[in-house]
Design a protein around this motif. Sequence first.
Motif, mmCIF file in Angstrom:
data_model
loop_
_atom_site.group_PDB
_atom_site.id
_atom_site.type_symbol
_atom_site.label_atom_id
_atom_site.label_comp_id
_atom_site.label_asym_id
_atom_site.label_seq_id
_atom_site.Cartn_x
_atom_site.Cartn_y
_atom_site.Cartn_z
ATOM 1 N N PRO A 15 0.826 -1.206 0.000
ATOM 2 C CA PRO A 15 0.000 0.000 0.000
ATOM 3 C C PRO A 15 0.861 1.256 0.000
ATOM 4 C CG PRO A 15 -0.002 -1.039 2.165
ATOM 5 C CD PRO A 15 0.687 -1.988 1.237
ATOM 6 N N LYS A 16 0.319 2.304 -0.589
ATOM 7 C CA LYS A 16 1.041 3.569 -0.617
ATOM 8 C C LYS A 16 1.103 4.159 0.788
ATOM 9 C CE LYS A 16 -0.119 4.948 -5.348
ATOM 10 N NZ LYS A 16 -0.748 6.014 -6.181
ATOM 11 N N PRO A 17 2.211 4.782 1.127
ATOM 12 C CA PRO A 17 2.329 5.362 2.470
ATOM 13 C C PRO A 17 1.610 6.700 2.588
ATOM 14 C CG PRO A 17 4.327 5.772 1.224
ATOM 15 C CD PRO A 17 3.462 4.912 0.347
ATOM 16 N N ILE A 18 1.454 7.129 3.820
ATOM 17 C CA ILE A 18 0.959 8.469 4.123
ATOM 18 C C ILE A 18 2.152 9.306 4.583
ATOM 19 C CG2 ILE A 18 -0.463 9.843 5.697
ATOM 20 C CD1 ILE A 18 -2.477 7.586 5.729
ATOM 21 N N LEU A 19 2.308 10.470 3.987
ATOM 22 C CA LEU A 19 3.398 11.376 4.342
ATOM 23 C C LEU A 19 3.006 12.215 5.546
ATOM 24 C CD1 LEU A 19 6.092 12.872 3.730
ATOM 25 C CD2 LEU A 19 4.783 14.334 2.161
ATOM 26 N N ILE A 20 3.883 12.246 6.538
ATOM 27 C CA ILE A 20 3.662 13.055 7.740
ATOM 28 C C ILE A 20 4.742 14.130 7.789
ATOM 29 C CG2 ILE A 20 3.318 13.076 10.227
ATOM 30 C CD1 ILE A 20 1.375 11.273 8.736
ATOM 31 N N LEU A 21 4.366 15.355 7.434
ATOM 32 C CA LEU A 21 5.308 16.464 7.526
ATOM 33 C C LEU A 21 5.327 16.968 8.965
ATOM 34 C CD1 LEU A 21 4.481 18.432 4.246
ATOM 35 C CD2 LEU A 21 6.242 16.687 4.637
ATOM 36 N N GLY A 22 6.537 17.227 9.465
ATOM 37 C CA GLY A 22 6.658 17.509 10.891
ATOM 38 C C GLY A 22 6.465 16.235 11.687
ATOM 39 N N TYR A 76 6.242 24.540 9.315
ATOM 40 C CA TYR A 76 7.202 25.096 10.282
ATOM 41 C C TYR A 76 7.681 26.455 9.796
ATOM 42 C CZ TYR A 76 11.168 25.532 13.406
ATOM 43 O OH TYR A 76 12.043 25.990 14.355
ATOM 44 N N PRO A 77 7.766 27.481 10.665
ATOM 45 C CA PRO A 77 7.597 27.407 12.122
ATOM 46 C C PRO A 77 6.141 27.405 12.578
ATOM 47 C CG PRO A 77 8.167 29.633 11.500
ATOM 48 C CD PRO A 77 8.248 28.817 10.250
ATOM 49 N N GLY A 80 0.667 30.254 10.711
ATOM 50 C CA GLY A 80 0.311 31.661 10.769
ATOM 51 C C GLY A 80 1.481 32.587 10.514
ATOM 52 N N ALA A 81 2.673 32.032 10.277
ATOM 53 C CA ALA A 81 3.860 32.853 10.058
ATOM 54 C C ALA A 81 3.813 33.506 8.679
ATOM 55 C CB ALA A 81 5.116 31.999 10.197
ATOM 56 N N PRO A 82 4.418 34.674 8.512
ATOM 57 C CA PRO A 82 4.400 35.361 7.214
ATOM 58 C C PRO A 82 4.932 34.472 6.095
ATOM 59 C CG PRO A 82 5.237 36.819 8.919
ATOM 60 C CD PRO A 82 5.112 35.458 9.548
ATOM 61 N N GLY A 83 4.224 34.475 4.962
ATOM 62 C CA GLY A 83 4.658 33.710 3.800
ATOM 63 C C GLY A 83 4.213 32.269 3.763
ATOM 64 N N ALA A 84 3.561 31.800 4.832
ATOM 65 C CA ALA A 84 3.158 30.395 4.884
ATOM 66 C C ALA A 84 2.190 30.041 3.758
ATOM 67 C CB ALA A 84 2.527 30.075 6.239
ATOM 68 N N ASP A 233 17.052 31.057 19.359
ATOM 69 C CA ASP A 233 17.937 31.598 18.335
ATOM 70 C C ASP A 233 17.203 32.070 17.088
ATOM 71 O OD1 ASP A 233 20.153 31.114 19.908
ATOM 72 O OD2 ASP A 233 20.457 29.087 19.095
ATOM 73 N N GLU A 234 16.060 31.473 16.792
ATOM 74 C CA GLU A 234 15.355 31.771 15.547
ATOM 75 C C GLU A 234 14.502 33.028 15.709
ATOM 76 O OE1 GLU A 234 13.698 28.102 13.631
ATOM 77 O OE2 GLU A 234 14.320 27.236 15.543
ATOM 78 N N GLN A 235 14.945 34.114 15.087
ATOM 79 C CA GLN A 235 14.259 35.392 15.234
ATOM 80 C C GLN A 235 12.842 35.346 14.678
ATOM 81 O OE1 GLN A 235 15.124 37.935 16.990
ATOM 82 N NE2 GLN A 235 13.360 39.185 16.413
#
Length: 288
Positions: A15-22, A76-77, A80-84, A233-235
């Motif tokens: 069976p084809k897998p399911i992709l889990i991002l994050g 990620y991040p 709601g972050a700009p450009g998402a 660290d991530e502004q």
Amino acid sequence: MVRLTTIPCTGVMTPKPILILGGTGKTGGRVASRLTAKSVPVRIGSRSAEVPFTWEDETTWAPVLRGVKAAYIAYYPDIGAPGASTTIASFAQLAVSMGVSRLVLLSGRGEEEAERSELELRKSGAEWTILRCSWFNQNFSESFMLGPVLGGEVMLPASDIPEPFVDVEDVADVAVAALTEPGHVGKLYELTGPTALTFAEAIGEIAAASGRDIRYQQISVQDFAAGLATEIDEQDYVEFLTYLFAEVLDGRNANPADGVFQALGRQPRSFRDYAKTAAATGVWTVNA
């Protein structure tokens, strides 16, 4: 007469897998574990995965999408972050073009960029489901809030406006249902807990469950941002968290919703139950 010889088929259709991002994050890790327990093949999308994936590098997208039937999208991040929304639009279009039929998006309540991302998902042509979530309970035990809780003093620019915190165990259950079961396509679920608490009340629940003295203090947005900058660290992430407290936690999300019940036919987990369960793991225990 021609003799026909039957050649046995030795190939096994997998069976084809399911992709889990994050797939190593708060929700993604739980979704992956649940699917694996159901014997559903999973492909993890992360920097450290066998097939590496990052949102910043579009050349990593097609390899993880190849051959999958559905995908859980945790941006990620934060959605709601700009450009998402621009990134979500590009990813969803690529996924559909590669034959991915179902997309489930982790979204946030009251965030304008998140709502734009939701719109892009709807326009993609995929079978979509949107999980629009309130603030996670687990931010107090698995994220940037853990340190202050352990330190005994939580300082936030949150007023007495309540938030219906949602448990990520509920979010993961809904995500798995949306990825594997019929009846969830084209649904937008607003996922919250059953009641709304102020941040001071939430800290009070954690203190009671852990048997510790944990104080809550309201501070200015400026002081909050300055403190985060010394710890993270991530502004971009610092700016996003500041935006959440400065604008989104203004009362627009104060009312609980019934998305968990709509999706699963049961009530969501309470913050008190979460606090008791988390405390029992020792996550908030301070060794002398």
